[in-house]
Enzyme design. Structure first.
Site, PDB file in Angstrom:
ATOM      1  N   ALA A   1       0.852  -1.191   0.000  1.00 54.50           N
ATOM      2  CA  ALA A   1       0.000   0.000   0.000  1.00 54.50           C
ATOM      3  C   ALA A   1       0.887   1.241   0.000  1.00 54.50           C
ATOM      4  CB  ALA A   1      -0.920   0.032   1.223  1.00 54.50           C
ATOM      5  N   GLU A   2       0.375   2.313  -0.575  1.00 51.52           N
ATOM      6  CA  GLU A   2       1.127   3.567  -0.562  1.00 51.52           C
ATOM      7  C   GLU A   2       1.312   4.068   0.861  1.00 51.52           C
ATOM      8  OE1 GLU A   2      -0.825   6.836  -2.426  1.00 51.52           O
ATOM      9  OE2 GLU A   2      -2.677   6.639  -1.265  1.00 51.52           O
ATOM     10  N   ALA A   3       0.389   3.741   1.761  1.00 50.80           N
ATOM     11  CA  ALA A   3       0.454   4.224   3.138  1.00 50.80           C
ATOM     12  C   ALA A   3       1.443   3.460   3.996  1.00 50.80           C
ATOM     13  CB  ALA A   3      -0.929   4.162   3.773  1.00 50.80           C
ATOM     14  N   TYR A   4       1.965   2.343   3.520  1.00 53.60           N
ATOM     15  CA  TYR A   4       2.942   1.575   4.283  1.00 53.60           C
ATOM     16  C   TYR A   4       4.311   2.245   4.177  1.00 53.60           C
ATOM     17  CZ  TYR A   4      -0.479  -2.312   4.138  1.00 53.60           C
ATOM     18  OH  TYR A   4      -1.598  -3.100   4.237  1.00 53.60           O
ATOM     19  N   GLY A   5       4.754   2.852   5.263  1.00 49.79           N
ATOM     20  CA  GLY A   5       6.103   3.407   5.285  1.00 49.79           C
ATOM     21  C   GLY A   5       6.322   4.566   4.339  1.00 49.79           C
TER      22      GLY A   5
END
Length: 384
Positions: free
Chosen positions: A98-102
């Site tokens: 996901a783009e939101a991971y890290g």
């Protein structure tokens, strides 16, 4: 477990800081697989002989891998690369990020690992519907940025991470859900050839029906719905949602299939993970407490794990393999974590066989007898 929209919104807020730091980078060469069309799109259920299934146009394994527990601050990591190589060598070639991971680093790490995997992989990633994103074009822009970080011209599966539940001005009566705009954005990504398939996450049947209708009006099929699903999380709409999706050809991906390790049989009284995770897991492992009206009896999930171990020993399998195979038996593609080659081998051992109906029934009876379920901080299902 509190699955109200306000509780879900508080969970979703964890995603905001990560999404805020995302920035598009220049596109690179395709390091990942060009999406493969399934040779038989009608084969929608995993079988013990092939243990592959279809998701939209994709041919995928009956078990994938989630990358949330890979390092979120690195673009390269030898353990993650070794884990991916071991997975791919065993036919497990679907990886969810996901783009939101890290802050987008997870996508870059997946790209690096894919270049070292020794065979192509199929990747799924997710769009974060945070408050400052308001238009369909925001989905398209985010998709292009994710493709650049992944080194792809076209993303095999692009998903909305959760419904538009983060409404910071709701207390003023100024909430404005933008789900329909985001569905339009998914459709634009599909129409422009940026993605091969589109999906959603944490949608209940009512919201799924609205989304599917909106996409179908533009000739775009809804391929998947990713939800929290495990032997110990079925009753709060999860199984009903999986059944609804199955009836309509929407593949369900299940995160938390091992309930954060609870269903791997590795935790017991006096042996909990350190820090916040250990404190959060204590009630499930040791029990003896009541929270928000839910009784966690002394011993927690121990009676269930005992039954799982009996099934595993009779099968010559491990406890985690039984947990993962159960999810597959319910028509869901589990996406457990996998931090190293040893875990890759254990995950792959869940493939190629199926629990029989009697074993499934005994496991469900043991789970139901506990009197509680495990959400692990995952999202509940939003219905409208």
């Amino acid at each position: 477990v509190d699955n109200s929209r306000s509780a879900m919104a508080s969970r979703a807020l964890r995603t905001i800081l990560a999404a805020a730091a995302l920035a598009a980078r220049a596109p690179g060469s395709d390091a990942l697989r060009t999406p493969r069309r399934s040779p038989n799109p009608r084969m929608a259920t995993p079988t013990a002989t092939t243990d592959r299934t279809t998701l939209g146009t994709l041919d995928i394994p009956a078990l994938g891998i989630g990358t949330l527990n890979w390092p979120l601050d690195k673009r390269q990591d030898p353990d993650a690369a070794a884990a991916m190589r071991a997975c791919v060598a065993r036919g497990v070639d679907l990886f969810d990020t996901a783009e939101a991971y890290g802050f987008g680093r997870s996508e870059e790490l997946v790209r690096d690992c894919a270049a070292k995997a020794g065979a192509p992989i199929t990747v799924a990633t997710k769009f974060a519907p945070v408050p400052w994103r308001m238009r369909a074009s925001d989905v398209v822009d985010a998709c292009r940025a994710s493709a650049a970080r992944l080194g792809l011209q076209r993303i095999p599966l692009y998903q909305i991470h959760f419904p538009d539940i983060i409404q910071p001005l709701a207390f003023l009566g100024l909430s404005q859900a933008k789900d329909e705009a985001f569905w339009d954005g998914l459709a634009q990504c599909y129409e422009e050839g940026l993605v091969e398939n589109v999906g959603v996450s944490n949608y209940g049947p009512k919201l799924l029906a609205r989304c599917q209708g909106a996409l179908e009006a533009r000739g775009v099929p809804l391929a998947s719905n990713q939800i929290n699903f495990s032997l110990l999380y079925r009753k709060q709409g999860a199984q009903a949602t999986a059944d609804w999706c199955a009836d309509r050809g929407i593949k369900v991906l299940g995160y938390f299939p091992l309930a954060n390790g609870l269903l791997a049989g590795k935790y017991h009284e006096g042996s909990l993970p350190p820090g916040f995770k250990g404190r959060a897991m204590r009630k499930y492992v040791e029990g003896g407490v009541t929270e928000r009206g839910v009784v966690y009896p002394k011993g927690g999930a121990t009676p269930l794990v005992r039954v799982m171990r009996e099934v595993a020993e009779a099968r010559g399998k491990t406890v985690p393999q039984v947990a993962l195979n159960y999810v597959m038996c319910k028509g869901v593609v589990p996406i457990p974590g996998c931090r190293n080659a040893r875990m890759a081998e254990d995950n792959a051992g869940a493939l190629g066989w199926r629990l029989d109906p009697g074993e499934v029934a005994s496991l469900e009876a043991a789970a139901d007898a506990l009197g509680f379920e495990f959400s692990g901080g995952g999202f509940g299902l939003v219905e409208d």
